[in-house]
Scaffold this active site. Structure first.
Site, PDB file in Angstrom:
ATOM      1  N   THR A 183       0.854  -1.180   0.000  1.00  0.00           N
ATOM      2  CA  THR A 183       0.000   0.000   0.000  1.00  0.00           C
ATOM      3  C   THR A 183       0.893   1.234   0.000  1.00  0.00           C
ATOM      4  OG1 THR A 183      -1.547  -1.226   1.388  1.00  0.00           O
ATOM      5  CG2 THR A 183      -1.903   1.138   1.205  1.00  0.00           C
ATOM      6  N   GLY A 213      -9.761  -4.305   0.351  1.00  0.00           N
ATOM      7  CA  GLY A 213      -9.138  -4.227   1.664  1.00  0.00           C
ATOM      8  C   GLY A 213      -9.460  -2.937   2.387  1.00  0.00           C
TER       9      GLY A 213
END
Length: 318
Positions: A183, A213
């Site tokens: 990320t 997510g």
């Protein structure tokens, strides 16, 4: 006038010392330095925290080193599905997109939602139509592909695993790509004292199509208020279940914890208690910065206006 500050991250994970490539490590450090320094310059020129985090994450999406935008990991079907969110601490307005396949910069789509819609989150084709209607660049899904990510998918399928990011056996990356949370994110405090946060991701290698997510969920992977801005990276499902980003703000507001105490509690107690791993970056209204993680490393950098930027990867650099 607030002490304008920016922090960015490019994912956390295990260290791949067996195959460490000094040149590859330098590429990561240079990318982090260039992007955080760019954000620092924008803040010094009076840029808003919201503009600065959006631009920082856009630049991270444009670097194939990180799992967001170009260089995103593959789903089990050999496609790319990207998520992003942006939150303005001044107003607590937020915008997010999930499961987009053709938007070049998902963070810009999230920003467009924040500015042009009464809604917070758009998904799939609806998100893409919204982005296109606001003039954002659309690309073919293959635009996000790289040979390294394809090889990573093939390894994941061969071992029947859903992987967090790449593979240290072949990549030379400082953090083992197959055990890394891919990320990217940015948080900033501007001269006017306002805070903002942004987070973007390509998800998990070999993930099921449609899996989302924590990254596009305000309060889970991204959060900003007038007291703190947070961007997370880690085991997405656990960060969702703990509302990790918002928990930082709640611990500060309701329990009276400092930013450092709140960050340590979330990352070193709450997340591991549910079997999760990862880290976060956060800035409070006083300009304090924390970058806690419970893995071996995290791509990270921060810069205070008027000071030299700081870039780090490994735990011992804390």
């Amino acid at each position: 006038m607030a002490i304008a500050t920016i922090a960015i991250h490019g994912g956390a994970g295990a260290i791949a010392r067996a195959s460490m490539d000094a040149e590859k490590e330098l590429l990561y450090r240079q990318a982090l330095l260039q992007i955080v320094a760019s954000g620092q310059a924008l803040l010094a020129a009076g840029g808003s925290a919201l503009n600065v985090v959006t631009e920082a994450v856009r630049q991270l999406e444009e670097s194939s080193l990180f799992n967001a935008g170009v260089g995103s990991v593959f789903t089990h079907e050999g496609t790319h599905e990207l998520d992003a969110s942006v939150m303005d601490g001044r107003t607590r307005e937020a915008g997010a997109v999930a499961g987009v396949t053709r938007v070049r910069n998902p963070v810009l789509a999230a920003r467009a939602v924040l500015e042009n819609s009464p809604h917070v989150l758009f998904i799939g084709q609806g998100a893409e139509s919204f982005a296109a209607s606001h003039g954002l660049e659309m690309v073919e899904n293959t635009f996000f592909s790289t040979p390294e990510r394809r090889a990573q998918l093939e390894r994941a399928i061969a071992t029947q695993q859903t992987l967090l990011d790449h593979d240290g056996d072949a990549s030379g990356d400082p953090l083992d790509p197959d055990r890394k949370f891919g990320t990217v994110g940015a948080v900033a405090l501007d001269q006017a004292g306002h805070l903002a946060a942004a987070t973007s991701t390509g998800g998990m290698t070999n993930k099921q199509v449609g899996r989302v997510g924590d990254s596009p969920l305000p309060g889970a992977g991204c959060y900003a208020s007038d007291s703190v801005a947070v961007s997370c990276t880690g085991t997405g499902e656990v960060f969702m279940r703990t509302l990790a980003a918002y928990d930082i703000a709640a611990l500060m507001t309701y329990a009276g914890l400092s930013l450092q105490q709140a960050g340590d509690k979330v990352i070193h107690e709450n997340i591991p208690a549910l079997g999760g791993s990862g880290g976060l970056i956060a800035i409070d209204a006083a300009g304090n910065v924390v970058l806690p993680f419970n893995s071996e490393g995290m791509y990270r950098a921060y810069a205070v206006v008027g000071e030299l930027p700081v870039v780090a990867i490994y735990r011992e650099e804390s």
